[in-house]
Design a protein around this motif. Sequence first.
Motif, PDB file in Angstrom:
ATOM      1  N   ALA A  58       0.784  -1.122   0.025  1.00  0.00           N
ATOM      2  CA  ALA A  58      -0.073   0.065  -0.165  1.00  0.00           C
ATOM      3  C   ALA A  58       0.890   1.194   0.026  1.00  0.00           C
ATOM      4  N   HIS A  59       1.880   1.095   0.728  1.00  0.00           N
ATOM      5  CA  HIS A  59       2.829   2.485   0.870  1.00  0.00           C
ATOM      6  C   HIS A  59       3.654   2.429  -0.737  1.00  0.00           C
ATOM      7  N   ARG A  95      12.310  -2.244   2.373  1.00  0.00           N
ATOM      8  CA  ARG A  95      13.244  -2.205   3.687  1.00  0.00           C
ATOM      9  C   ARG A  95      13.050  -0.664   4.272  1.00  0.00           C
ATOM     10  N   ALA A  96      13.011   0.249   3.430  1.00  0.00           N
ATOM     11  CA  ALA A  96      12.803   1.681   4.029  1.00  0.00           C
ATOM     12  C   ALA A  96      11.665   1.951   4.693  1.00  0.00           C
ATOM     13  N   HIS A  97      10.589   1.251   4.157  1.00  0.00           N
ATOM     14  CA  HIS A  97       8.962   1.512   4.850  1.00  0.00           C
ATOM     15  C   HIS A  97       8.488   0.242   5.466  1.00  0.00           C
ATOM     16  N   ALA A  98       9.141  -0.481   5.732  1.00  0.00           N
ATOM     17  CA  ALA A  98       8.451  -1.758   6.660  1.00  0.00           C
ATOM     18  C   ALA A  98       7.586  -1.527   7.507  1.00  0.00           C
ATOM     19  N   VAL A 105      -0.092   6.064   4.839  1.00  0.00           N
ATOM     20  CA  VAL A 105      -0.480   5.558   3.687  1.00  0.00           C
ATOM     21  C   VAL A 105      -1.757   6.301   3.120  1.00  0.00           C
ATOM     22  N   LEU A 106      -2.573   6.424   3.969  1.00  0.00           N
ATOM     23  CA  LEU A 106      -3.859   7.269   3.730  1.00  0.00           C
ATOM     24  C   LEU A 106      -3.601   8.665   3.374  1.00  0.00           C
TER      25      LEU A 106
END
Length: 165
Positions: A58-59, A95-98, A105-106
């Motif tokens: 989603a990110h 990795r960066a946004h685990a 995200v919204l």
Amino acid sequence: MSSTNIRSAQLAEQYEVAHDEFVRLVESLSDDQWHQIGKNFPRRIDNEDENRPVGVIAHHVATNGDWIMQRIQTMLAGGPLAPVNQREINAEQARAHANASKDEVLRLMRASRPRIADAVRSIPDSQLDIERETPAGPMSAAQRVERVLIGHMKQHQGSIEAAIE
């Protein structure tokens, strides 16, 4: 809207509908679903396995719309589209946004919607069907909007939906 941008406006509306569907899906996800592993849908694309958590997928969607639109604008301006190693980019993003949160995200999705839709609306209809070279072969701006900007989001929506069934 200029009367010369009727098709671009239609493409922007298609983008907004797909975007809103994706946002509704993200809003509906439970904490458990957010951490489930995505599934390839409808099939494995570019030999890449969709083995990231739903929240990371989603990110990825929330941040890639602007990048995709920038590449469409570069193409429209006649600039070359450099090939990219999407597998490496996606792995680094994962990795960066685990630990990306649903709220983050919204927020990103809601902020990008008007910006991207306006960018699509601003494409002159006369430019929509001119084919230009891309790393994936010749494509028009209309095809890039449909297959890449909208198609990318729908593909990942399918991955998320398949994971949470």
